[in-house]
Design a protein around this motif. Structure first.
Motif, PDB file in Angstrom:
ATOM      1  N   UNK A 131       0.828  -1.188   0.000  1.00 38.92           N
ATOM      2  CA  UNK A 131       0.000   0.000   0.000  1.00 38.92           C
ATOM      3  C   UNK A 131       0.872   1.251   0.000  1.00 38.92           C
ATOM      4  N   UNK A 132       0.250   2.405  -0.129  1.00 39.40           N
ATOM      5  CA  UNK A 132       0.898   3.721  -0.216  1.00 39.40           C
ATOM      6  C   UNK A 132       2.109   3.686  -1.160  1.00 39.40           C
ATOM      7  N   UNK A 133       1.851   3.088  -2.308  1.00 41.75           N
ATOM      8  CA  UNK A 133       2.873   3.065  -3.343  1.00 41.75           C
ATOM      9  C   UNK A 133       4.058   2.185  -3.038  1.00 41.75           C
ATOM     10  N   UNK A 134       3.909   1.240  -2.108  1.00 42.88           N
ATOM     11  CA  UNK A 134       5.011   0.348  -1.758  1.00 42.88           C
ATOM     12  C   UNK A 134       6.101   1.005  -0.957  1.00 42.88           C
ATOM     13  N   UNK A 135       5.789   2.147  -0.316  1.00 38.50           N
ATOM     14  CA  UNK A 135       6.816   2.882   0.423  1.00 38.50           C
ATOM     15  C   UNK A 135       7.314   2.137   1.654  1.00 38.50           C
ATOM     16  N   UNK A 136       6.509   1.216   2.165  1.00 43.51           N
ATOM     17  CA  UNK A 136       6.958   0.440   3.330  1.00 43.51           C
ATOM     18  C   UNK A 136       7.176  -1.019   2.940  1.00 43.51           C
ATOM     19  N   UNK A 137       7.628  -1.216   1.697  1.00 41.78           N
ATOM     20  CA  UNK A 137       7.916  -2.573   1.226  1.00 41.78           C
ATOM     21  C   UNK A 137       9.329  -2.588   0.657  1.00 41.78           C
ATOM     22  N   UNK A 138      10.233  -3.245   1.345  1.00 45.40           N
ATOM     23  CA  UNK A 138      11.624  -3.312   0.902  1.00 45.40           C
ATOM     24  C   UNK A 138      12.447  -4.043   1.939  1.00 45.40           C
ATOM     25  N   UNK A 139      13.729  -4.173   1.667  1.00 47.89           N
ATOM     26  CA  UNK A 139      14.597  -4.949   2.542  1.00 47.89           C
ATOM     27  C   UNK A 139      14.642  -4.394   3.963  1.00 47.89           C
TER      28      UNK A 139
END
Length: 243
Positions: A131-139
């Motif tokens: 969600x929110x553009x994938x801003x809290x999705x990463x390593x």
């Protein structure tokens, strides 16, 4: 050479609902991240067995079931045959169960658990649905959410405060999650998004070994399997020593 179709994960079972359900739960990784909660609890000044078991149950529902169901709902990395409705229902029921345990902890342990419960409830869908553009999705977010957070929560639930041991174990679990990600990301690329592999490895004696998908995946899968077992055994040892 052309890569033969690979299972979406080294622990993936065959087709059929029981096999797909077990694969969906990612048993090695779920146990790995539950170990972080146990490690956090084990370094607290006092380890409460009931808080440990309820906390593990909450994270099993949240991380083991809800997060993985939402992940499969988002882009079908495991290629299961579960319908979107079934995955959403599984995620919703599991997350509500985890929240119910969290509310119970707030009532019986400490009101200061409210930020932990809210953070977990908000982070889980935000991360797994990107969600929110994938801003809290990463390593880094993976390491914070699935490594540091369970460890710090396990410590706080038992210590009812944040202190140096809790922060150190959270940092250690964060680093371990970074290592997991460094291994699992290329393994996923090879398994799920590799059509063919070509090339050879030249040895000092002049001989050559062909590069294959199996030889490239082997070290990655082997390290992940060994680390998942090591984390579980280590957490069990420390908990057994404290109880």
């Amino acid at each position: 050479m052309r890569a033969t179709p690979e299972r979406p994960a080294f622990y993936a079972l065959g087709r059929g609902r029981p096999g797909e359900l077990l694969t969906l739960l990612h048993p090695p990784y779920t146990a790995w991240h539950l170990s972080y909660f146990a490690l956090g609890a084990a370094v607290a000044p006092h380890l409460y067995a009931d808080r440990l078991w309820w906390g593990l149950a909450a994270f099993a529902l949240a991380v083991g079931v809800a997060a993985h169901a939402l992940d499969e709902l988002h882009d079908r990395p495991l290629r299961t045959s579960f319908s979107d409705r079934a995955l959403l229902a599984l995620a919703t029921v599991s997350l509500l169960g985890a929240l119910a345990i969290g509310v119970g902890g707030i009532v019986t342990v400490s009101l200061w658990l409210v930020p932990f419960v809210l953070a977990g409830a908000l982070f889980l869908p935000a991360y797994n649905l990107e969600l929110i553009g994938g801003r809290v999705h990463g390593d880094l977010w993976f390491a914070l959410g699935w490594g540091a957070f369970p460890a710090l929560t396990g410590y706080f639930v038992n210590a009812e405060k944040i202190a140096l041991p809790g922060l150190l174990i959270a940092c250690g679990c964060l680093a371990m999650s970074v290592a997991q990600r460094r291994l699992s990301a290329p393994a996923r690329e090879l398994r799920r998004r590799t059509r063919s592999v070509s090339g050879v490895r030249e040895l000092p004696d002049g001989s050559a070994e062909p590069l294959t998908l199996a030889t490239m995946l082997g070290p990655l899968d082997g390290a992940l399997a060994a680390l998942s077992l090591a984390m579980v055994v280590t957490a069990c040892a420390l908990v057994a020593a404290r109880l």
